[in-house]
Design an enzyme around this catalytic site. Sequence first.
Site, PDB file in Angstrom:
ATOM      1  N   ASP A  31       0.573  -1.489  -0.068  1.00 57.19           N
ATOM      2  CA  ASP A  31       0.160   0.165   0.113  1.00 57.19           C
ATOM      3  C   ASP A  31       1.157   0.847  -0.461  1.00 57.19           C
ATOM      4  O   ASP A  31       1.801   1.780   0.771  1.00 57.19           O
ATOM      5  CB  ASP A  31      -0.287  -0.327   1.065  1.00 57.19           C
ATOM      6  CG  ASP A  31      -2.186   0.799   1.714  1.00 57.19           C
ATOM      7  OD1 ASP A  31      -2.537   1.581   0.506  1.00 57.19           O
ATOM      8  OD2 ASP A  31      -3.136   0.583   2.497  1.00 57.19           O
ATOM      9  N   ASP A  32       1.371   1.913  -1.167  1.00 60.54           N
ATOM     10  CA  ASP A  32       1.734   3.169  -0.992  1.00 60.54           C
ATOM     11  C   ASP A  32       3.005   3.123  -1.275  1.00 60.54           C
ATOM     12  O   ASP A  32       4.076   4.387  -0.688  1.00 60.54           O
ATOM     13  CB  ASP A  32       0.892   4.181   0.093  1.00 60.54           C
ATOM     14  CG  ASP A  32      -0.363   4.619  -0.117  1.00 60.54           C
ATOM     15  OD1 ASP A  32      -1.438   4.592  -0.908  1.00 60.54           O
ATOM     16  OD2 ASP A  32      -0.571   5.732   1.224  1.00 60.54           O
ATOM     17  N   CYS A  71      -6.574   3.913  -3.869  1.00 57.85           N
ATOM     18  CA  CYS A  71      -6.556   2.866  -3.644  1.00 57.85           C
ATOM     19  C   CYS A  71      -7.791   1.364  -4.084  1.00 57.85           C
ATOM     20  O   CYS A  71      -7.406   0.978  -4.394  1.00 57.85           O
ATOM     21  CB  CYS A  71      -5.687   2.171  -1.912  1.00 57.85           C
ATOM     22  SG  CYS A  71      -6.979   3.175  -0.953  1.00 57.85           S
ATOM     23  N   HIS A 133     -10.756  -2.787   1.445  1.00 53.92           N
ATOM     24  CA  HIS A 133     -10.890  -1.527   1.274  1.00 53.92           C
ATOM     25  C   HIS A 133     -12.029  -1.830  -0.416  1.00 53.92           C
ATOM     26  O   HIS A 133     -11.789  -1.069  -0.940  1.00 53.92           O
ATOM     27  CB  HIS A 133      -9.678  -0.124   0.946  1.00 53.92           C
ATOM     28  CG  HIS A 133     -10.306   0.781   0.941  1.00 53.92           C
ATOM     29  ND1 HIS A 133      -9.442   1.456   1.294  1.00 53.92           N
ATOM     30  CD2 HIS A 133     -11.225   1.268   1.500  1.00 53.92           C
ATOM     31  CE1 HIS A 133      -9.869   2.925   0.892  1.00 53.92           C
ATOM     32  NE2 HIS A 133     -11.430   2.065   1.826  1.00 53.92           N
ATOM     33  N   ASP A 344       0.036  -0.764  -5.325  1.00 52.05           N
ATOM     34  CA  ASP A 344      -1.605  -0.478  -5.474  1.00 52.05           C
ATOM     35  C   ASP A 344      -1.274   0.948  -6.387  1.00 52.05           C
ATOM     36  O   ASP A 344      -2.198   1.307  -7.286  1.00 52.05           O
ATOM     37  CB  ASP A 344      -2.394  -0.457  -4.304  1.00 52.05           C
ATOM     38  CG  ASP A 344      -2.053   1.197  -3.650  1.00 52.05           C
ATOM     39  OD1 ASP A 344      -0.631   1.017  -3.256  1.00 52.05           O
ATOM     40  OD2 ASP A 344      -3.275   0.959  -2.104  1.00 52.05           O
ATOM     41  N   HIS A 345      -0.345   1.801  -5.851  1.00 55.09           N
ATOM     42  CA  HIS A 345       0.057   2.370  -7.497  1.00 55.09           C
ATOM     43  C   HIS A 345       1.424   3.743  -6.383  1.00 55.09           C
ATOM     44  O   HIS A 345       2.424   2.576  -6.158  1.00 55.09           O
ATOM     45  CB  HIS A 345      -1.205   3.854  -6.999  1.00 55.09           C
ATOM     46  CG  HIS A 345      -1.642   4.351  -4.966  1.00 55.09           C
ATOM     47  ND1 HIS A 345      -0.759   4.920  -4.229  1.00 55.09           N
ATOM     48  CD2 HIS A 345      -3.107   3.669  -4.847  1.00 55.09           C
ATOM     49  CE1 HIS A 345      -2.159   4.702  -2.811  1.00 55.09           C
ATOM     50  NE2 HIS A 345      -2.866   4.589  -3.232  1.00 55.09           N
ATOM     51  N   LYS A 366       0.609  10.413  -4.882  1.00 59.24           N
ATOM     52  CA  LYS A 366      -0.321   9.291  -5.625  1.00 59.24           C
ATOM     53  C   LYS A 366      -1.735  10.056  -5.349  1.00 59.24           C
ATOM     54  O   LYS A 366      -1.496  11.793  -4.619  1.00 59.24           O
ATOM     55  CB  LYS A 366      -0.207   8.790  -3.157  1.00 59.24           C
ATOM     56  CG  LYS A 366      -1.450   8.495  -3.152  1.00 59.24           C
ATOM     57  CD  LYS A 366      -1.380   7.972  -1.752  1.00 59.24           C
ATOM     58  CE  LYS A 366      -3.266   7.628  -1.661  1.00 59.24           C
ATOM     59  NZ  LYS A 366      -2.945   7.275   0.412  1.00 59.24           N
TER      60      LYS A 366
END
Length: 560
Positions: A31-32, A71, A133, A344-345, A366
């Site tokens: 994540d991130d 996300c 999520h 995810d990004h 992001k």
Amino acid sequence: MNIFSLAIVAVQLFSVCSSTNLPNIVLLVVDDLGIGDIGCYGNTTIPTPNIDSLCNAGAKLEHHLSSATLCTPSRAALLTGRYAKRMGMTGLDGIPPVLMYAAGRAGLPQNETTFAKIAKSKGYTTGAVGKWHLGMNEHVWGDQLHGPLGHGFDYFYGLPFTLVDGFEMNSKLFKVKDCLDGTELCFILFCMIPLRFFVGRKTFFSCIVITMLISWFFLEHFFMTKSNWWQRSFFMEKFLNSFLMENNEVVEKPINLETLADKLIDKSVNFIESAAAKSEPFLLYHAFAHVHTPLATAPRHKGASAHGVYGDTILELDHSVGKLLEALDKHGIAENTLVYFTSDHGGDHLQLGPLGGYNGVFRGGKSNGALEGGMRVPGIVRWPALVKPGVKVSQPTGLMDVLPTIADIVGYQSFDNKLDGVSFLDLLTQNNKSFKRTIFHHCASEIFAIRTALDNGKVYKMILQEPLLKMDGSCLGEMCDCYGPRIRVNQQPLLYDIVEDPTESFEIESSSEIYEKVSNVMRKDLHEFYTDIEATKMPSQYGEMLRVMPMPWLQPFLDK
């Protein structure tokens, strides 16, 4: 590659993916994470030996792309191989950009085919561990119409929601601050004055007290009367969303952030051990809670890096990857297990400073739907039985391609919905293969950029609109806007040769022949895409307050 070589690859693939020898699949999604945070993508200051070992032993996807720069839409596209806009999982102006509550009713629709459903149809045991999520329940607690168990996973342990800053705060329920910022309380009191003509004094003042208490609660802890009606206080952020589930049972509330990474990895290791004992193929989707803020680690990693708490979480992330790889080795299944690693990004260092991920040479980050930093992510595939060490894939690939690739591997072809992703299985065995492809980059529900790869290996990117930036390259707000006055629409879209100019610094002249040629291709593809998606997409699910806000009957309340 000659015909003889192709034949050898085809034989290898058939022998590896035959029905009796299907590979195990482990999907690792951070994540991130910034593309510049790990060693094999250029970082020299934070050791990531376990992640780098995947890179050295497999294929490195050098032009790997997130499906969105936030996300929820990114993960929706990852699981389904389709743009999140098709399923109403993107925001619009004046509504939330992502899912905001674990007990909301919006989420991944039942008619979507996930890679877990595909694998399960071919005899796989499937498990999801970590961040979800994508919504959970819709009608009653436990129906999981939007959750992992409703989308092909046999087992789930993790966060129905995501990490947010309120999880590390100890905000108080009883406070008086936000409710006094507006005129709502005065208006409510004024509207109650006529009641005095119809009821007695005691009843009137009782009604006043009850009404004021209810009004205080909602005005202090929810923002439903404001333009950002989906937001809430830090207390409610933690109280409503900070919990872990195992299948349909709440097993921890609130979440202990220091032990979270270890809990998630232990559950994934247990899943691998259980599946290996059955001698059946398995698919494990491990979605790390790291490296999203708040940044908390086990004591052994605190202060261990040269980059503060963010660097500490990278070390814990790499340690966790190492434990998963050890489990595969321990059970002798690493050879025929495909391990995929990505984010995810892009990272968020421009908005968060040292608390956010580093995106290397790429501008933006992001939530910026136009620039490379938010959409370029690491992509690593290790599969010793098929993929040779050192393979480098320069053709653009992305998270949306994971589902088509898995379908290709297991021999699944029965799709009801149109896929936007493309299998990259062939690219793992054929270096430097190129083919024509166009990818659309969204900010919420708007297309901000178009990327076209030509069959000659050239890749161009056109920016249609973009957020206004400060001098340091960050966006003007806490996150980048997708709508409103802080968006610049490029009347003459900007075109870049994104391979030769990864920093997006040198625009191709709009009067040039190459601009005209490439822009014509992009406009044609954009028109076809708009025509298709406008005819088939769902309306955004985030526009309905009663689907976004938490429903009491879907909300766990007691600490555990």
